[in-house]
Design a protein around this motif. Structure first.
Motif, mmCIF file in Angstrom:
data_model
loop_
_atom_site.group_PDB
_atom_site.id
_atom_site.type_symbol
_atom_site.label_atom_id
_atom_site.label_comp_id
_atom_site.label_asym_id
_atom_site.label_seq_id
_atom_site.Cartn_x
_atom_site.Cartn_y
_atom_site.Cartn_z
ATOM 1 N N PRO A 42 -5.089 42.475 34.606
ATOM 2 C CA PRO A 42 -4.691 42.604 36.015
ATOM 3 C C PRO A 42 -3.326 41.961 36.227
ATOM 4 O O PRO A 42 -2.973 40.991 35.547
ATOM 5 N N ASP A 43 -2.563 42.480 37.154
ATOM 6 C CA ASP A 43 -1.221 41.955 37.388
ATOM 7 C C ASP A 43 -1.231 40.487 37.786
ATOM 8 O O ASP A 43 -0.317 39.732 37.451
ATOM 9 N N ASP A 44 -2.277 40.055 38.522
ATOM 10 C CA ASP A 44 -2.326 38.672 38.997
ATOM 11 C C ASP A 44 -3.079 37.740 38.055
ATOM 12 O O ASP A 44 -3.219 36.545 38.343
ATOM 13 N N GLY A 45 -3.572 38.245 36.927
ATOM 14 C CA GLY A 45 -4.274 37.412 35.969
ATOM 15 C C GLY A 45 -5.614 36.895 36.452
ATOM 16 O O GLY A 45 -6.164 35.954 35.873
ATOM 17 N N ASP A 46 -6.187 37.516 37.481
ATOM 18 C CA ASP A 46 -7.453 37.058 38.064
ATOM 19 C C ASP A 46 -8.629 37.714 37.345
ATOM 20 O O ASP A 46 -8.902 38.898 37.538
ATOM 21 N N TYR A 47 -9.324 36.932 36.517
ATOM 22 C CA TYR A 47 -10.493 37.422 35.793
ATOM 23 C C TYR A 47 -11.789 36.857 36.364
ATOM 24 O O TYR A 47 -12.823 36.872 35.699
ATOM 25 N N SER A 48 -11.745 36.354 37.574
ATOM 26 C CA SER A 48 -12.953 35.823 38.193
ATOM 27 C C SER A 48 -13.934 36.952 38.505
ATOM 28 O O SER A 48 -13.572 38.135 38.491
ATOM 29 N N VAL A 49 -15.183 36.575 38.800
ATOM 30 C CA VAL A 49 -16.158 37.576 39.211
ATOM 31 C C VAL A 49 -15.657 38.302 40.451
ATOM 32 O O VAL A 49 -15.774 39.534 40.566
ATOM 33 N N THR A 50 -15.071 37.546 41.367
ATOM 34 C CA THR A 50 -14.513 38.158 42.577
ATOM 35 C C THR A 50 -13.364 39.091 42.241
ATOM 36 O O THR A 50 -13.239 40.182 42.819
ATOM 37 N N GLY A 51 -12.517 38.692 41.295
ATOM 38 C CA GLY A 51 -11.401 39.540 40.897
ATOM 39 C C GLY A 51 -11.868 40.843 40.294
ATOM 40 O O GLY A 51 -11.338 41.924 40.598
ATOM 41 N N HIS A 52 -12.873 40.777 39.419
ATOM 42 C CA HIS A 52 -13.421 42.001 38.832
ATOM 43 C C HIS A 52 -14.098 42.855 39.908
ATOM 44 O O HIS A 52 -13.974 44.093 39.908
ATOM 45 N N ALA A 53 -14.809 42.215 40.830
ATOM 46 C CA ALA A 53 -15.456 42.967 41.915
ATOM 47 C C ALA A 53 -14.411 43.666 42.776
ATOM 48 O O ALA A 53 -14.604 44.803 43.212
ATOM 49 N N ARG A 54 -13.301 42.978 43.013
ATOM 50 C CA ARG A 54 -12.228 43.578 43.812
ATOM 51 C C ARG A 54 -11.681 44.829 43.125
ATOM 52 O O ARG A 54 -11.386 45.836 43.785
#
Length: 338
Positions: free
Chosen positions: A94-106
């Motif tokens: 992802p461009d923002d480097g967000d691999y959180s559960v929330t990031g994947h859900a988004r």
């Protein structure tokens, strides 16, 4: 919906050239550009128009290929798509480097919103189970049913065999593990993963094993492989610590969609004992217990999981009436011709 056969420039322009992803018989693979993320989508052409849509979300270290067997089993019941989460399979980070559960859900929500396929029958395994639980809780309009295979929902007492996976989320551990195992062959790594994830690794065919080795060799060439693993593992651990309305168990209680829970008796990553807690948390659920299955029941017993899902569809009033009519027409035609 904007679509292309190659990843977006912002996410993948500096990635090395690696072997192509395997596409199974009857499958298609495409890349979809969305705000902040590019997703690889695996699909099977629907056998006819009008089938209800389905979306499948894999677990930590997996890919859309994990769902190929189940997708084939459900031909004629749903119009199937499986997503490679950001940083996994053929999807770039992802461009923002967000691999959180929330990031994947988004990322999943962005795809569903852009595709306009919702509400869908949503499937999730392990990490994907946590991700899809969150999607179903915050966007009930996108989900008509939820099927969770060994979902990574918080456990107070994690199984000893799951500790090494959780430790990947500790900063520096993934790099350290990579250094210590740099002499391991892809075959050794795959056998280790299969021993951990399958109730009976002997069920894996030689062809499937070779495909898994080829895929791991491909992904080990990607410079972000270990980063995606470590950050996603950290995302699971962080999700376990969230309380209040953002806690995964609280969100499970908010899921309105009819839910099928699938747990394996030989699961070394998600405790089989969690099945009862999950059955109490989801308000409208059915529980499928498979004593001989491990962590990936949809790969070990795709026919059994498919049957349970079809029953869920029927009970939820979303049965494939078109499929029944087609089957009945075939039966009548056969009888008439005999």
């Amino acid at each position: 919906m904007p679509s292309t056969e190659s990843p977006s420039v912002s996410a993948a322009s500096v990635l090395p050239r690696v072997a192509p992803v395997r596409v199974g018989e009857g499958e298609r693979l495409r890349s979809v550009r969305l705000p902040g993320v590019t997703l690889s989508i695996r699909s099977r052409p629907p056998v006819r128009e009008g089938l209800p849509p389905a979306l499948y979300v894999h677990g930590l270290g997996g890919s859309s290929q994990n769902w190929s067997s189940l997708m084939a089993e459900l031909d004629g019941a749903v119009d199937s798509e499986a997503v490679d989460l950001p940083g996994f399979g053929d999807s770039p980070p992802p461009d923002d480097g967000d691999y959180s559960v929330t990031g994947h859900a988004r990322a999943v929500i962005r795809h569903l919103d852009a595709a306009g396929r919702g509400p869908v029958h949503l499937f999730g395994n392990s990490l994907g189970g946590a991700v899809t639980t969150r999607v179903a809780a915050v966007r009930p309009d996108l989900v008509r049913s939820l099927t969770l295979v060994s979902p990574a929902l918080p456990e107070l007492r994690i199984q000893r065999t799951a500790v090494p996976t959780a430790l990947l989320g500790v900063p520096g551990v993934a790099a350290l593990f990579n250094r210590f195992t740099k002499e391991w062959t892809a075959e050794q790594r795959v056998r280790g993963v299969m021993a951990l994830c399958y109730g009976d690794p002997g069920r894996v065919t030689e062809e499937a094993f070779r495909h898994a080795v080829d895929e791991l060799e491909r992904r080990l060439q990607l410079p972000y492989f270990w980063d995606a693993m470590a950050r996603s593992a950290r995302g699971i651990v962080n999700a376990y610590t969230l309380g209040g309305q953002h806690g995964l168990w609280r969100q499970a209680e908010r899921v309105l969609a009819p839910t099928l829970l699938v747990y394996g008796g030989r699961d070394q990553l998600v405790g089989f004992r969690m099945a009862r807690k999950a059955a109490r948390a989801f308000r409208d659920c059915r529980l499928l217990s498979l004593p001989d299955a491990g962590h990936v029941a949809m790969m070990e017993y795709p026919d059994v999981v498919a049957t349970a899902f079809r029953e869920l569809m029927a009970e939820a009033g979303d049965a494939d009436a078109g499929g029944r009519r087609a089957a009945e027409a075939d039966r009548v035609g056969t009888e008439a011709g005999s």
